[in-house]
Each structure stands twice: as structure tokens, then as C-alpha cells.
Enzyme design. Structure first.
Site, mmCIF file in Angstrom:
data_model
loop_
_atom_site.group_PDB
_atom_site.id
_atom_site.type_symbol
_atom_site.label_atom_id
_atom_site.label_comp_id
_atom_site.label_asym_id
_atom_site.label_seq_id
_atom_site.Cartn_x
_atom_site.Cartn_y
_atom_site.Cartn_z
ATOM 1 N N CYS A 79 0.831 -1.208 0.000
ATOM 2 C CA CYS A 79 0.000 0.000 0.000
ATOM 3 C C CYS A 79 0.865 1.259 0.000
ATOM 4 C CB CYS A 79 -0.951 -0.001 1.189
ATOM 5 S SG CYS A 79 -0.139 0.014 2.818
ATOM 6 N N HIS A 436 -1.533 1.207 7.660
ATOM 7 C CA HIS A 436 -2.074 1.238 6.300
ATOM 8 C C HIS A 436 -2.014 2.651 5.747
ATOM 9 C CE1 HIS A 436 -4.466 -0.032 2.890
ATOM 10 N NE2 HIS A 436 -5.360 0.924 3.133
#
Length: 487
Positions: A79, A436
Site C-alpha cells: 500500500c 495502512h
């Protein structure tokens, strides 16, 4: 009735639990999921319904709101790279730069582009694909870019949790390494070693041949993220400029303002506050100023009734690091302390880049030496005026230097030379070293109301999930990276 956010969270937890039982996940993956769930629980995803509904939101809104940009596949904890690729896709100058390199390469290495420029080609193709807007949700793959990038950064695992800012610097340096083969200055140039070092020091004006190479370097190699910081060492006591050095930068690392003795960001902290802190003058302790010493030496010899010859020798000395004036037996007893000199060091932006990437440094160490994340909002503007932080704004005369026309060509048009528009915001959820990344990116789409006009749209992207957001949602993000494009 169960609230929408709670039901969504429970559904996600149930899916993840089933996934854990059916697969073997690493500790890093578990930490990333933990950070993601923490963000859900704390309400950090302000547009949860957009993030997980995709184009279904278009069923409730009009057709104009159904326009989306492609998401990116997560090929395994990447990510951090996906947000950088999405950010670069919104940077028009970066896409144009890649296309220029490809067009120019077709003339210099015709027929060998795939072999000589694999990363440039793969990156350009993917960014063009990410700029395609449509009414269906689509997902692109970063696989080709990752394969090409791995060739240059073998020690940087692209499928493990990594820092997004570090990934950007690796990507830029890899592109430069790929392009430099065609554009390295000649070995006979006196600028060859200087231009390809990370630091520049102004010692003398280069020759005409050197200036020609500098112009060529600017034209062919200088990327849109390349800016130059000037570092000035000044003595306020004797009003002398001790040194002037230059250093290339791709990102500006800014530290937020913290409450004294804590790791809490000051309420109301702004990006401008962080810039002032980064570029502010800093006192240098215990620095020996040669000019101050020589001025004091002249006064001391005069008071001691030394000969005119000895005094004139000190007066006529250049006062550099190599002089032997201190060895004179007349001055061995002269009282001196470095505290007599008031030395200041200050950074300035000597050359504005076309694309400005600001890295908000949110990692810090607590009193126990443990890495902690600095959470809290830092207000940032949609339009940033960097001309307020140019050399002349703080009293330096870098523009008058013979090299200024090459270091800061925008200096002659300061009224608009430092104006930047926000194009992308990268946000991190979770703890340092895990969690994240998501990204807010702006895209210009054709206006539905006026012909030949474009409207600016903002999208929230988490890997393959894409949703429309407002400017207020973007400005409310706890930014880790900010991408500004020069107006």
C-alpha cells in the site's frame, strides 16, 4: 438498529477472521490489519460508505458523481507504493517529464527503449492508465513497475511494510540512475563531479564550458521534484558571510510543532509554522569565526603597542582557515573565546522545484527510546505561497550571485514563482512501522455544465477501493505526505 459504521466494521472483522484461518499471514500483515481496524474503530475513515461501496454510491447520486479513477491492486503489503503511484498520477509535470524522456530516448537509443528504460516506460504507462476516468470501478496492477523497480532497489522489499516517503525517494533515484546513462556530462567538464554529488559549494564562478554543461544538465536531467536548498553560515558580530553551500532535495522533511516535553502536536499547528521552523535561523555554538578573531587581534596588538608591521600583517590577512596568524608569538596571550562571535545557520529555498513534496515527520522517540507516532492535525492550504520563504525574503542576496540565474530562475518573477496548488495528500493509519496508507488525489474532469471546461474532483483511494470526497474531507486529513504542483 445497528449503526452503519458498526455493521461495516463487524463485517470486515468477520471476513478477515475467515481469511486468517485459511491463509498464512506474516506478523507485518497482522500489524497492518490491526492499524486498519484501529482507524475504523476511531472513526478515522470519514467516508467509510464511499470507501467500501465503490460505484454503488452512484445509485444514490446523479451520474456525474459516478465518475471514478482506477484503484491499484495490493500485491502483498505494498500500500505504501500504491499511494505514491496514485500521487504521481495526479502530478501533470511528472507525467510530462516521463513522456519527454521517452520521446527523447527514441532518438538516442532507437529500438532499445524497452531494454534501456524499463522503469520509465512501465511507470509512464501505469500513470497514464491511472488518469483514465470512467463510470465503472476499475483496478490496475503495479506489477510491471514493481518488477522494473526491483532491479534498482534490491535491498528494498516492495512486498513488506515500508515507508511511503522512502519509497518515493527510491523511485526518483532509480529513474535518475536509468536516465543518467544518456545525459551524464563529459568527463572533461569541471562541473561533472559537482553536478552528480549531493552537495554544491560556491567557491568560484565556473568557466564558460562548465556553464554550458550546467545548462545541458538542467535541460536533460533535472527532474520536476529537484529543488535546491541553500545553507548560509553568517556571523552577526562582524557581519560576514562565512560560507554558502547548496544541496539538492526531492522532499522537504518538516517537523511539527510539539508541546514542550511531550510528543503531542500543538493544537492549531499549520504547515506554514513547520516551514518557518525548518527554514528558521539557528544559533551555532562554539564556532571559531576567523574574521572576528582577526578584528580582535588588531585591537589587541594596538593596545599592546605592537609594531605597525605586525598590525598590518593581521589587517591584510585574508582570515581563511589556512592562515598562520594564531602562531604569532605576539598573540599567544591574547584572551579569546568563541562565544565572542554570534554565528547563525539558515536554510533557504534557492531553487523552487516544479513539484514540491512535503514530508511531515510523524515518527519520534519517547523518553524510553521507543518509536512513537505523532498524531494530530496539521492545517495545510490548497494554495501554498513559497515566495515568502525565498532568499530575498530573509535578507540574503543569493540572487545577485553569478550562478543565481541557474539556481533559481524563478527569482525574476517572484510574484508568482513560488505559488503551488495541492494535488495529493497521503495519510497513514496505525503505528510507526506498520499500519495502512491511503491517499487523496485530485483529478481534472470535463465539466458537465460548460463545454471546454474542466472541474477539479477529489478521490479517496485505499488500494483498489475508490470513492468521491469533498475538499473539506481532504483538508481534514492527518497528512504524512503533501504533493504540491507549481502554478
Amino acid at each position: 438498529m445497528v449503526p452503519r459504521r458498526v455493521s461495516d466494521t463487524k463485517a470486515i472483522v468477520r471476513i478477515l477472521t475467515q481469511t486468517f484461518r485459511a491463509s498464512h499471514l506474516s506478523v507485518a500483515s497482522l500489524l497492518g490489519v490491526a492499524g486498519f481496524l484501529y482507524a475504523l474503530k476511531s472513526g478515522r475513515f470519514r467516508n467509510l460508505n464511499l470507501l467500501f461501496s465503490g460505484t454503488r454510491q452512484g445509485d444514490e447520486d446523479d451520474d456525474d458523481d459516478a465518475i471514478l479513477v482506477p484503484g491499484l491492486q495490493n500485491l502483498g503489503n505494498n500500500c505504501f507504493l500504491n499511494v505514491i503511484l496514485q500521487a504521481l498520477a495526479s502530478c501533470k509535470d511528472f507525467r510530462s517529464y516521463l513522456q519527454w524522456v521517452i520521446d527523447d530516448a527514441s532518438e538516442t537509443v532507437s529500438g532499445q527503449e524497452d531494454e534501456q528504460f524499463p522503469l520509465t516506460l512501465a511507470l509512464s504507462d501505469l500513470l497514464q492508465e491511472l488518469c483514465t476516468v470512467g463510470r465503472r470501478q476499475s483496478v490496475s496492477s503495479p506489477r510491471q513497475v514493481m518488477l522494473a523497480l526491483t532491479h534498482y532497489v534490491r535491498n528494498f522489499n516492495l512486498t513488506c511494510q515500508q515507508d511511503a516517503a522512502e519509497a518515493l525517494l527510491h523511485l526518483i533515484s532509480s529513474l535518475q540512475e536509468e536516465i543518467v546513462v544518456c545525459y551524464r556530462p563529459t568527463k572533461t567538464s569541471n562541473l561533472s563531479d559537482i553536478m552528480f554529488s549531493r552537495n554544491l559549494r560556491m567557491v568560484a564562478a565556473p568557466s564558460e564550458e562548465g556553464l554550458n554543461d550546467l545548462k545541458r544538465w538542467h535541460k536533460h536531467l533535472r527532474g520536476p521534484f529537484d529543488g535546491i536548498l541553500g545553507s548560509t553560515l553568517m556571523c552577526r558580530t562582524c557581519s560576514s558571510q562565512i560560507s554558502l553551500e547548496f544541496q539538492f532535495f526531492h522532499t522537504l522533511p518538516l517537523s511539527p510543532l510539539l508541546y514542550s516535553g511531550s510528543s503531542n502536536i500543538v493544537l492549531g499547528c499549520t504547515l506554514e509554522n513547520c516551514l518557518k521552523k525548518f527554514l528558521g535561523a539557528e544559533k551555532v555554538e562554539n564556532y571559531f569565526c576567523h574574521r572576528c578573531w582577526h578584528v580582535a587581534a588588531v585591537k589587541y596588538l594596538s593596545a599592546m603597542r605592537a609594531t605597525e608591521t605586525d598590525i598590518e600583517k593581521i589587517k591584510n590577512c585574508g582570515g581563511d582557515d589556512q592562515c598562520d596568524c594564531k602562531a604569532s608569538h605576539h598573540l599567544q596571550r591574547m584572551p579569546w573565546s568563541n562565544s565572542y562571535s554570534f554565528i547563525l545557520k539558515q536554510l533557504t529555498i534557492a531553487r523552487f522545484p516544479k513539484l514540491l513534496c512535503i514530508q511531515v515527520q510523524r515518527a519520534s522517540l519517547n523518553m524510553f527510546g521507543e518509536s512513537v507516532k505523532l498524531s494530530g492535525h496539521i492545517a495545510f492550504p490548497l494554495v501554498l505561497d513559497l515566495s515568502l520563504f525565498s532568499p530575498s525574503s530573509i535578507g540574503l542576496n543569493i540572487e545577485k550571485n553569478d550562478m543565481s540565474q541557474y539556481l533559481n530562475p524563478e527569482a525574476s518573477s517572484r510574484n508568482h514563482g513560488g505559488m503551488y496548488r495541492l494535488v495529493t495528500v497521503v495519510e497513514h493509519f496505525g503505528m510507526t512501522g506498520s499500519g495502512h496508507y491511503t491517499v487523496y488525489r485530485s483529478v481534472r474532469v470535463a465539466s458537465q455544465e460548460e463545454e471546454d471546461c474542466e472541474e477539479l474532483r477529489w478521490f479517496s483511494i485505499s488500494d483498489s477501493e475508490v470513492g468521491r470526497v469533498s475538499e473539506s474531507d481532504v483538508l481534514g486529513a492527518e497528512a504524512s505526505l503533501l504533493f504540491y504542483e507549481k502554478l
